[in-house]
Design a protein around this motif. Structure first.
Motif, PDB file in Angstrom:
ATOM      1  N   THR A 159       0.873  -1.165  -0.126  1.00 57.97           N
ATOM      2  CA  THR A 159       0.038  -0.120   0.067  1.00 57.97           C
ATOM      3  C   THR A 159       0.891   1.394   0.050  1.00 57.97           C
ATOM      4  O   THR A 159       0.254   2.275   0.301  1.00 57.97           O
ATOM      5  N   SER A 209      -0.123   0.570   7.110  1.00 58.38           N
ATOM      6  CA  SER A 209      -1.564   0.247   7.490  1.00 58.38           C
ATOM      7  C   SER A 209      -2.322   1.195   8.321  1.00 58.38           C
ATOM      8  O   SER A 209      -3.586   1.601   8.038  1.00 58.38           O
ATOM      9  N   VAL A 243      -3.074   4.128   6.237  1.00 59.47           N
ATOM     10  CA  VAL A 243      -4.131   3.963   5.405  1.00 59.47           C
ATOM     11  C   VAL A 243      -5.469   4.012   5.968  1.00 59.47           C
ATOM     12  O   VAL A 243      -6.278   4.668   5.511  1.00 59.47           O
ATOM     13  N   LEU A 278      -4.830   0.323  -2.758  1.00 61.42           N
ATOM     14  CA  LEU A 278      -5.556   1.291  -1.766  1.00 61.42           C
ATOM     15  C   LEU A 278      -6.817   1.564  -2.445  1.00 61.42           C
ATOM     16  O   LEU A 278      -7.620   1.981  -1.567  1.00 61.42           O
TER      17      LEU A 278
END
Length: 389
Positions: free
Chosen positions: A22, A26, A29, A58
């Motif tokens: 990503t 995390s 995110v 994503l």
């Protein structure tokens, strides 16, 4: 009304290496997902290039209605909006297709859901068909651009037959290259305060107050982390730089990130293998700095820097004088006896060379001068006629 937000310093985090899934961690995110839903965000922009997998992951997390855009995609979008000619449109289209090719899997994930698990590979088949179509389109575009490249080469060969020095303006986007070209030549080239206003090279003849001439070429602006797909697609355009007698690196010295922009331009130029071409540095927009006189003094101490304001014309005489001195470094010394019936050639020597002496003899005009290499080659037979006493 939907909003577009870019990943800013308030939403950035230092990582030893980007997360392979990503790009960011995390936790970040999750934080971004909450902000996206709270602000009803439509597009999230990352100031770096994301892999196809990172983009796909994503978008899965943020939701199907949120577009994740990386730096390369944003630059390509801007280039697409700025493309005003057929050549520029071809170059941008090629770069966009080559960027999209490894990312097509995101477009067909719905086919796998529609299959319901009963028909294997349905989405994969559609992806392969689409990739084949895209590869065919890329092949067609490359052939068209190769034709453009050949046309440009023929044009440059014709220009070589007229032995006038070529000076190319290079620099970061929005540094003021087009404004400088307009100020010197009245070319009326589009010059706006925005990124990538110029995508196509424009060449105009410049005549200085002393009668000397050179050709000035405006080129596409560079940017930090310029996508390699764009460098490749604009190869025909950037080849104009490699044919120059002199490069003029135009810098927006009033910009707070001027040093980083200089480094970005130097990096692109190193990839183009033009290190052997002489260069003059121009600090533009000096009228916008807090202490213009101090800036001019610093430029003078460096020796290879000229300060000017392309917008109001301040410093243009110094710029032209510096161009003439730099071009002299790339010229060769000749002593030639020019016949009287070659008056046009003698005129060219005076117009684009730097004449030291002229003596009129019974057989012609004896000229001692610095001239561009192209002109020196034309004078070779006449140099053989002259024997130094």
């Amino acid at each position: 009304m939907r909003k577009t937000v870019a990943l800013s310093s308030e939403m950035a985090r230092r990582l030893a290496t980007p997360n392979p899934r990503t790009y960011i961690g995390s936790g970040k995110v999750s934080e971004m997902k909450s902000a996206i839903h709270a602000l009803d965000v439509e597009t999230v922009i990352f100031d770096d290039e994301l892999s196809p997998g990172q983009l796909r992951n994503l978008e899965k997390v943020f939701g199907k209605d949120v577009r994740v855009c990386d730096r390369t995609a944003l630059i390509l979008d801007i280039f697409n909006q700025r493309a005003a000619t057929h050549e520029a449109a071809l170059q941008v289209a090629l770069a966009q297709m080559e960027y999209q090719l490894p990312r097509l899997t995101r477009m067909w994930s719905h086919l796998e859901r529609q299959a319901g698990g009963r028909v294997k590979g349905m989405g994969e088949k559609q992806i392969e068909v689409d990739k084949r179509i895209l590869r065919d389109q890329i092949g067609v575009l490359k052939k068209e651009l190769e034709s453009v490249r050949r046309h440009r080469k023929l044009y440059r060969n014709r220009r070589v037959s007229v032995p006038i020095p070529v000076v190319s303006l290079v620099g970061y986007t929005n540094a003021g290259k087009s404004t400088l070209l307009n100020q010197l030549t009245g070319a009326n080239v589009l010059a706006e305060d925005r990124l990538f206003a110029t995508l196509d090279p424009t060449t105009r003849r410049v005549q200085m107050k002393n009668g000397k001439e050179f050709l000035l070429t405006d080129t596409v602006g560079f940017i930090q982390k310029l996508p390699t797909t764009l460098v490749a697609a604009f190869r025909a355009t950037l080849e104009e730089i490699s044919e120059s007698s002199l490069l003029v690196h135009v810098v927006d010295i009033s910009h707070p990130l001027a040093e980083q922009q200089i480094d970005a331009v130097d990096k692109v130029l190193s990839e183009l293998d033009v290190s052997l071409i002489p260069m003059l540095i121009v600090w533009n927009k000096v009228d916008k700095v807090s202490d213009p006189e101090k800036m001019k003094a610093e430029a003078k101490s460096r020796g290879n820097v000229v300060c000017l304001s392309a917008l109001n014309g301040d410093g243009l005489d110094d710029f032209c004088n510096a161009i003439q001195e730099k071009l002299k470094d790339s010229m060769v010394w000749v002593e030639a006896l020019v016949p009287f019936d070659k008056g046009e050639l003698l005129s060219s020597i005076h117009r684009i060379g730097m004449v030291e002496t002229t003596d009129y003899t019974e057989n012609g005009t004896l000229v001692k001068a610095y001239v561009p290499l192209r002109l020196a080659r034309l004078l070779t037979p006449m140099r053989q006629l002259y024997v130094s006493p």
